[in-house]
Design a protein around this motif. Structure first.
Motif, mmCIF file in Angstrom:
data_model
loop_
_atom_site.group_PDB
_atom_site.id
_atom_site.type_symbol
_atom_site.label_atom_id
_atom_site.label_comp_id
_atom_site.label_asym_id
_atom_site.label_seq_id
_atom_site.Cartn_x
_atom_site.Cartn_y
_atom_site.Cartn_z
ATOM 1 N N ALA A 71 45.776 -1.146 41.761
ATOM 2 C CA ALA A 71 46.314 -1.811 42.950
ATOM 3 C C ALA A 71 45.948 -3.291 42.917
ATOM 4 C CB ALA A 71 45.745 -1.171 44.217
ATOM 5 N N LYS A 75 45.680 -5.034 48.277
ATOM 6 C CA LYS A 75 45.971 -3.673 48.721
ATOM 7 C C LYS A 75 44.732 -2.803 48.554
ATOM 8 C CE LYS A 75 50.810 -4.028 47.634
ATOM 9 N NZ LYS A 75 51.797 -3.883 46.595
ATOM 10 N N ALA A 77 42.436 0.254 47.442
ATOM 11 C CA ALA A 77 42.452 1.171 46.304
ATOM 12 C C ALA A 77 42.306 2.596 46.811
ATOM 13 C CB ALA A 77 41.316 0.835 45.349
ATOM 14 N N GLU A 83 40.164 2.305 39.972
ATOM 15 C CA GLU A 83 40.325 1.043 40.724
ATOM 16 C C GLU A 83 39.324 0.963 41.873
ATOM 17 O OE1 GLU A 83 41.908 -2.686 41.350
ATOM 18 O OE2 GLU A 83 42.803 -1.362 39.870
ATOM 19 N N ARG A 106 43.974 -4.702 39.968
ATOM 20 C CA ARG A 106 44.667 -4.229 38.764
ATOM 21 C C ARG A 106 43.721 -3.804 37.635
ATOM 22 N NH1 ARG A 106 49.718 -2.626 39.307
ATOM 23 N NH2 ARG A 106 50.643 -3.665 41.072
#
Length: 135
Positions: A71, A75, A77, A83, A106
């Motif tokens: 994510a 945002k 996780a 993540e 990410r």
């Protein structure tokens, strides 16, 4: 993997777990800290180099498949994912392995393929909801 691979001159050439995007990573140093530089198109992300050993240790302790859950930083996780672990105050560095504000997320997209290339983990390559486990 050749011994010189993973340098700025010879970066690791990787693909995201679904195989949809190519990117490269290499080990570097910034402000006296070992980092991983990840270049995706024109976007450059930095991760703390310790994430490789720390993630491998976490995967070995977990002992089974774990969802990647990639994510963006902005945002949340999904709980129980790679993540979420990479952002957690419970991980070995007590916070984000991503180092560039605004681009700290990410982790679950870009670090697992490196772990696979280094022979430390197995990663699924489905269109979505991929998982990984330690080797």
């Amino acid at each position: 993997m050749s011994a010189e691979q993973g340098t700025k001159q010879h970066p690791w050439q990787l693909k995201t777990p679904p195989g949809t995007s190519a990117y490269e990573m290499y080990k570097d140093e910034k402000d006296g800290k070992e980092i991983i530089v990840c270049t995706v198109g024109k976007t450059v992300l930095h991760y703390d180099y310790r994430c490789i050993a720390d993630l491998h240790d976490m995967l070995k302790q977990h002992g089974d498949w774990i969802e990647l859950g990639s994510a963006d930083e902005q945002k949340p996780a999904k709980e129980g994912t790679v993540e979420a672990w990479a952002r957690s105050s419970e991980n070995p560095i007590a916070g984000w392995y991503g180092l560039k504000k605004g681009f700290r997320g990410r982790f679950g997209m870009y670090v697992p393929p490196l772990m696979e290339a280094l022979g430390l983990a197995e990663v699924e390559h489905n269109p979505r909801n991929n998982r990984m486990r330690a080797l």
